[in-house]
Write an enzyme that holds these catalytic residues in place. Structure first.
Site, PDB file in Angstrom:
ATOM      1  N   THR A 229     -24.906 -77.630 -17.506  1.00 42.22           N
ATOM      2  CA  THR A 229     -25.495 -76.341 -17.883  1.00 42.22           C
ATOM      3  C   THR A 229     -26.995 -76.543 -18.064  1.00 42.22           C
ATOM      4  O   THR A 229     -27.416 -77.294 -18.939  1.00 42.22           O
ATOM      5  CB  THR A 229     -24.852 -75.851 -19.184  1.00 42.22           C
ATOM      6  OG1 THR A 229     -23.457 -75.747 -18.939  1.00 42.22           O
ATOM      7  CG2 THR A 229     -25.398 -74.508 -19.614  1.00 42.22           C
TER       8      THR A 229
ATOM      9  N   LEU B 238     -15.177 -74.520 -17.045  1.00 45.18           N
ATOM     10  CA  LEU B 238     -13.916 -75.047 -17.580  1.00 45.18           C
ATOM     11  C   LEU B 238     -13.975 -75.209 -19.097  1.00 45.18           C
ATOM     12  O   LEU B 238     -15.036 -75.393 -19.689  1.00 45.18           O
ATOM     13  CB  LEU B 238     -13.548 -76.363 -16.913  1.00 45.18           C
ATOM     14  CG  LEU B 238     -14.561 -77.487 -16.846  1.00 45.18           C
ATOM     15  CD1 LEU B 238     -14.575 -78.293 -18.110  1.00 45.18           C
ATOM     16  CD2 LEU B 238     -14.211 -78.375 -15.656  1.00 45.18           C
ATOM     17  N   ARG B 239     -12.798 -75.057 -19.697  1.00 41.46           N
ATOM     18  CA  ARG B 239     -12.677 -75.235 -21.151  1.00 41.46           C
ATOM     19  C   ARG B 239     -12.029 -76.573 -21.429  1.00 41.46           C
ATOM     20  O   ARG B 239     -11.110 -76.980 -20.713  1.00 41.46           O
ATOM     21  CB  ARG B 239     -11.757 -74.154 -21.748  1.00 41.46           C
ATOM     22  CG  ARG B 239     -12.374 -72.789 -21.811  1.00 41.46           C
ATOM     23  CD  ARG B 239     -11.299 -71.748 -21.985  1.00 41.46           C
ATOM     24  NE  ARG B 239     -10.329 -71.829 -20.881  1.00 41.46           N
ATOM     25  CZ  ARG B 239      -9.177 -71.185 -20.852  1.00 41.46           C
ATOM     26  NH1 ARG B 239      -8.817 -70.422 -21.850  1.00 41.46           N
ATOM     27  NH2 ARG B 239      -8.364 -71.302 -19.818  1.00 41.46           N
TER      28      ARG B 239
ATOM     29  N   LEU C 241     -10.653 -62.786 -28.509  1.00 42.04           N
ATOM     30  CA  LEU C 241     -10.696 -61.862 -29.649  1.00 42.04           C
ATOM     31  C   LEU C 241      -9.820 -62.403 -30.777  1.00 42.04           C
ATOM     32  O   LEU C 241      -9.274 -61.610 -31.543  1.00 42.04           O
ATOM     33  CB  LEU C 241     -10.205 -60.471 -29.225  1.00 42.04           C
ATOM     34  CG  LEU C 241     -11.202 -59.555 -28.521  1.00 42.04           C
ATOM     35  CD1 LEU C 241     -10.568 -58.198 -28.217  1.00 42.04           C
ATOM     36  CD2 LEU C 241     -12.473 -59.333 -29.357  1.00 42.04           C
TER      37      LEU C 241
ATOM     38  N   ALA D  34      -9.684 -63.887 -34.202  1.00 36.60           N
ATOM     39  CA  ALA D  34     -10.552 -64.153 -35.352  1.00 36.60           C
ATOM     40  C   ALA D  34     -10.230 -65.537 -35.900  1.00 36.60           C
ATOM     41  O   ALA D  34      -9.088 -65.997 -35.834  1.00 36.60           O
ATOM     42  CB  ALA D  34     -10.326 -63.089 -36.411  1.00 36.60           C
ATOM     43  N   GLY D  35     -11.231 -66.204 -36.412  1.00 38.61           N
ATOM     44  CA  GLY D  35     -11.022 -67.555 -36.924  1.00 38.61           C
ATOM     45  C   GLY D  35     -12.172 -67.984 -37.817  1.00 38.61           C
ATOM     46  O   GLY D  35     -12.931 -67.143 -38.325  1.00 38.61           O
TER      47      GLY D  35
ATOM     48  N   GLY E  18     -16.962 -73.383 -32.450  1.00 37.98           N
ATOM     49  CA  GLY E  18     -17.617 -74.692 -32.468  1.00 37.98           C
ATOM     50  C   GLY E  18     -17.580 -75.272 -31.062  1.00 37.98           C
ATOM     51  O   GLY E  18     -17.496 -74.540 -30.081  1.00 37.98           O
TER      52      GLY E  18
ATOM     53  N   CYS F 161     -20.303 -76.617 -26.412  1.00 38.41           N
ATOM     54  CA  CYS F 161     -20.973 -75.684 -25.497  1.00 38.41           C
ATOM     55  C   CYS F 161     -21.546 -74.443 -26.167  1.00 38.41           C
ATOM     56  O   CYS F 161     -22.743 -74.197 -26.083  1.00 38.41           O
ATOM     57  CB  CYS F 161     -20.001 -75.271 -24.405  1.00 38.41           C
ATOM     58  SG  CYS F 161     -19.325 -76.678 -23.542  1.00 38.41           S
TER      59      CYS F 161
ATOM     60  N   ARG G  86     -17.334 -82.093 -31.947  1.00 38.14           N
ATOM     61  CA  ARG G  86     -18.695 -81.562 -32.008  1.00 38.14           C
ATOM     62  C   ARG G  86     -18.729 -80.137 -32.558  1.00 38.14           C
ATOM     63  O   ARG G  86     -17.993 -79.266 -32.116  1.00 38.14           O
ATOM     64  CB  ARG G  86     -19.349 -81.614 -30.623  1.00 38.14           C
ATOM     65  CG  ARG G  86     -19.805 -83.028 -30.287  1.00 38.14           C
ATOM     66  CD  ARG G  86     -20.356 -83.122 -28.900  1.00 38.14           C
ATOM     67  NE  ARG G  86     -19.294 -83.101 -27.903  1.00 38.14           N
ATOM     68  CZ  ARG G  86     -19.509 -83.176 -26.593  1.00 38.14           C
ATOM     69  NH1 ARG G  86     -20.734 -83.253 -26.129  1.00 38.14           N
ATOM     70  NH2 ARG G  86     -18.491 -83.173 -25.751  1.00 38.14           N
TER      71      ARG G  86
HETATM   72  C1  UGA Z   1     -16.444 -72.952 -23.465  1.00 36.19           C
HETATM   73  C2  UGA Z   1     -16.147 -71.828 -22.466  1.00 36.19           C
HETATM   74  O1  UGA Z   1     -14.953 -71.142 -22.831  1.00 36.19           O
HETATM   75  C3  UGA Z   1     -16.006 -72.388 -21.049  1.00 36.19           C
HETATM   76  O2  UGA Z   1     -15.842 -71.310 -20.131  1.00 36.19           O
HETATM   77  C4  UGA Z   1     -17.286 -73.162 -20.691  1.00 36.19           C
HETATM   78  O3  UGA Z   1     -17.186 -73.749 -19.418  1.00 36.19           O
HETATM   79  C5  UGA Z   1     -17.502 -74.259 -21.724  1.00 36.19           C
HETATM   80  O4  UGA Z   1     -17.602 -73.671 -23.035  1.00 36.19           O
HETATM   81  C6  UGA Z   1     -18.768 -74.967 -21.324  1.00 36.19           C
HETATM   82  O5  UGA Z   1     -19.826 -74.320 -21.327  1.00 36.19           O
HETATM   83  O6  UGA Z   1     -18.694 -76.109 -20.890  1.00 36.19           O
HETATM   84  P1  UGA Z   1     -14.945 -74.792 -24.744  1.00 36.19           P
HETATM   85  O7  UGA Z   1     -16.167 -75.057 -25.567  1.00 36.19           O
HETATM   86  O8  UGA Z   1     -14.184 -75.927 -24.175  1.00 36.19           O
HETATM   87  O9  UGA Z   1     -15.311 -73.821 -23.508  1.00 36.19           O
HETATM   88  O10 UGA Z   1     -13.931 -74.025 -25.687  1.00 36.19           O
HETATM   89  P2  UGA Z   1     -13.397 -72.536 -25.912  1.00 36.19           P
HETATM   90  O11 UGA Z   1     -11.967 -72.482 -25.604  1.00 36.19           O
HETATM   91  O12 UGA Z   1     -14.266 -71.541 -25.267  1.00 36.19           O
HETATM   92  O13 UGA Z   1     -13.569 -72.428 -27.508  1.00 36.19           O
HETATM   93  C7  UGA Z   1     -14.858 -72.493 -28.133  1.00 36.19           C
HETATM   94  C8  UGA Z   1     -14.742 -72.177 -29.606  1.00 36.19           C
HETATM   95  O14 UGA Z   1     -14.442 -70.811 -29.816  1.00 36.19           O
HETATM   96  C9  UGA Z   1     -13.654 -72.953 -30.339  1.00 36.19           C
HETATM   97  O15 UGA Z   1     -14.146 -73.370 -31.592  1.00 36.19           O
HETATM   98  C10 UGA Z   1     -12.544 -71.939 -30.511  1.00 36.19           C
HETATM   99  O16 UGA Z   1     -11.732 -72.195 -31.628  1.00 36.19           O
HETATM  100  C11 UGA Z   1     -13.341 -70.671 -30.689  1.00 36.19           C
HETATM  101  N1  UGA Z   1     -12.605 -69.440 -30.328  1.00 36.19           N
HETATM  102  C12 UGA Z   1     -12.244 -69.211 -29.048  1.00 36.19           C
HETATM  103  C13 UGA Z   1     -12.295 -68.511 -31.323  1.00 36.19           C
HETATM  104  O17 UGA Z   1     -12.608 -68.694 -32.513  1.00 36.19           O
HETATM  105  N2  UGA Z   1     -11.641 -67.364 -30.960  1.00 36.19           N
HETATM  106  C14 UGA Z   1     -11.292 -67.100 -29.674  1.00 36.19           C
HETATM  107  O18 UGA Z   1     -10.705 -66.029 -29.422  1.00 36.19           O
HETATM  108  C15 UGA Z   1     -11.585 -68.052 -28.696  1.00 36.19           C
END
Ligand code: UGA
Length: 433
Positions: free
Chosen positions: A122, A153-154, A253, A255-256, A260, A263, A331
């Site tokens: 990125t 990707l996640r 959507l 809530a939490g 973190g 990314c 992280r």
């Molecule tokens: C995120 C993006 O979702 C990816 O599309 C992107 O490629 C990636 O960053 C990146 O830039 O490399 P990631 O950090 O692996 O992916 O994790 P997410 O699944 O997006 O979750 C991020 C945070 O949001 C976590 O702490 C999760 O608990 C929180 N979250 C997610 C919520 O609190 N509520 C949600 O509805 C979804």
């Protein structure tokens, strides 16, 4: 086609393994010789479900190899992906691009024939153009195009996200380069994946805007959750009702305790800094960052409130430490805010995480490390569910009650049903319900 992936970190390793699975011949290189040695011994340095099998399978069939040096692989490469780290630069919040530029120079010096250089890391808007300048300076004669192909990707579902993406974004300026990248992704045409082919700046912006939007969406529902608590509404049903509107969509959507990971926090800050520098501030994203930071800090208060206002001398079981399930990544995890805050308030922490404990031990002090959720809860005054690992989704409620000294649960991921917990005699605190 022949591909070099520079960087055997998260994005690099997953991309290398997946492109190899598509049938391309991939060499993944990294300057960290120890990392390469471990990979060559079949050891995967990151926790990602399914990645070890995918790497092993492709190494075996000869489509994937790991190396320390660029030169041999570059000689016959059609494309080189730059997937090195872009950490937050100390002091100003900008992305640190020194690894990217060093990689670019190295590629330029060693290029033998027309090659497409593609950023997967990125990188801020304008980086592709900067890379072109750096490469041109390093080698006037080299024949190349620099393109942007951001990765979405996640962690935890990286392979599926790579193999079945919602879209592929290609930022490039020549037909020649575009044809190479489209050929790399040819297997995705079979599943009719939309491809957006655009200018590099636009592609770079799509990546940042997507992450900032998702971070904002989460933050929005988190604030609605707080209001739900004051008004008697249930945020999960509110989210469901909102999400059924196709314009809103139901994903992201939940809530939490605040987002973190490696990314969202880093990318949101980098985007805000770029916007400030360009004189077009992104106030909504600035607010998102502030609200999320504060939210993570406030989570310890919820635990204290559930423990009659004080945790002094109490023992608190923490279930889950990573920023989300199916990763060992700590992280910017909320656990790094909540655990020290509870310790400062006098609590003893008993913690368990299915994959993050090794890393957690380097970041958190004076924690009683446990071997499972029930061991963590044994004799504790309250349990805090921090990360929604599958392992924590169907714990026997009566057994939890028997293990805990007090039947108190703070469920920051809304895994359990309030009525079930209350029926079992728990004081149960969740988010927005
Ligand atoms: C995120 C993006 O979702 C990816 O599309 C992107 O490629 C990636 O960053 C990146 O830039 O490399 P990631 O950090 O692996 O992916 O994790 P997410 O699944 O997006 O979750 C991020 C945070 O949001 C976590 O702490 C999760 O608990 C929180 N979250 C997610 C919520 O609190 N509520 C949600 O509805 C979804």
């Amino acid at each position: 086609m022949q591909i070099v992936v520079m960087g055997a970190g998260y994005v690099g390793l997953v991309s290398a393994a997946c492109f190899a699975e598509f049938g391309h011949k991939v060499t993944c290189i990294d300057q960290d010789a120890k990392r390469i040695a471990r990979l060559n011994q079949g050891e995967i340095p990151i926790f990602e479900p399914g990645l070890d099998e995918l790497v092993a399978k492709n190494v075996e069939r000869g489509t994937l190899q790991f190396g320390a040096g660029l030169l041999p692989a570059l000689t016959s490469a059609d494309a080189v992906f730059i997937a090195v780290g872009t950490p937050t630069r100390r002091g100003d919040g900008h992305a640190d691009l020194s690894f990217v530029y060093t990689a670019a120079e190295e590629i330029a010096r060693n290029l033998q024939r027309y090659t497409v250089v593609i950023t997967k890391s990125t990188v801020p808007v304008g980086t592709c153009r900067e890379i072109t300048k750096v490469m041109r300076k390093a080698n006037l004669k080299a024949e190349f195009d620099v393109c942007s192909n951001p990765e979405f990707l996640r962690e935890g579902s990286a392979i599926n996200d790579f193999m079945r993406p919602d879209r592929v974004i290609i930022g490039c300026e020549t037909e020649r380069a575009s044809a190479v990248i489209q050929a790399l992704y040819r297997p995705l045409y079979l599943i009719e994946t939309p491809m957006v082919i655009t200018a590099p700046e636009t592609a770079e912006m799509i990546k940042y805007a997507s992450n900032a939007f998702l971070a904002t969406k989460i933050t929005f529902i988190n604030e609605i959750a707080d209001l739900c608590e004051k008004t008697g509404a249930d945020v999960q049903i509110v989210a469901k009702g909102m999400g059924l509107d196709g314009r809103i969509g139901r994903k992201f959507l939940h809530a939490g305790p605040g987002y973190g990971g490696s990314c969202f926090p880093k990318d949101a800050i980098a985007l805000v800094r770029t916007a400030q520098d360009k004189g077009a501030p992104l106030r909504l994203v600035e607010a998102t960052i502030d609200i999320n930071r504060q939210r993570k800090k406030n989570m310890a208060m919820r635990v204290m409130d559930a423990c009659d206002g004080s945790v002094r001398g109490k023992s608190i079981a923490v279930l889950g430490l990573t920023f989300k399930p199916n990763t060992d990544d700590m992280r910017d995890s909320v656990s790094l805010d909540i655990i020290p805050a509870l310790q400062r308030a006098g609590a003893v922490i008993r913690a368990y995480d299915p994959a993050g404990m090794e890393e957690a031990k380097t970041l958190l002090k004076d924690v009683v490390w446990c071997n499972g959720p029930f061991e963590a809860m044994q004799g504790a005054d309250a349990a805090v569910l921090l990360t929604e690992w599958n392992e924590f989704r169907a714990l026997d409620i009566q057994r939890m009650k028997a293990a805990l000294k007090q039947p108190v649960m703070v469920d920051l991921r809304n895994v359990y049903k309030p009525e079930d917990m209350e029926r079992a005699g728990f004081r149960y605190v969740s988010i927005g319900r």
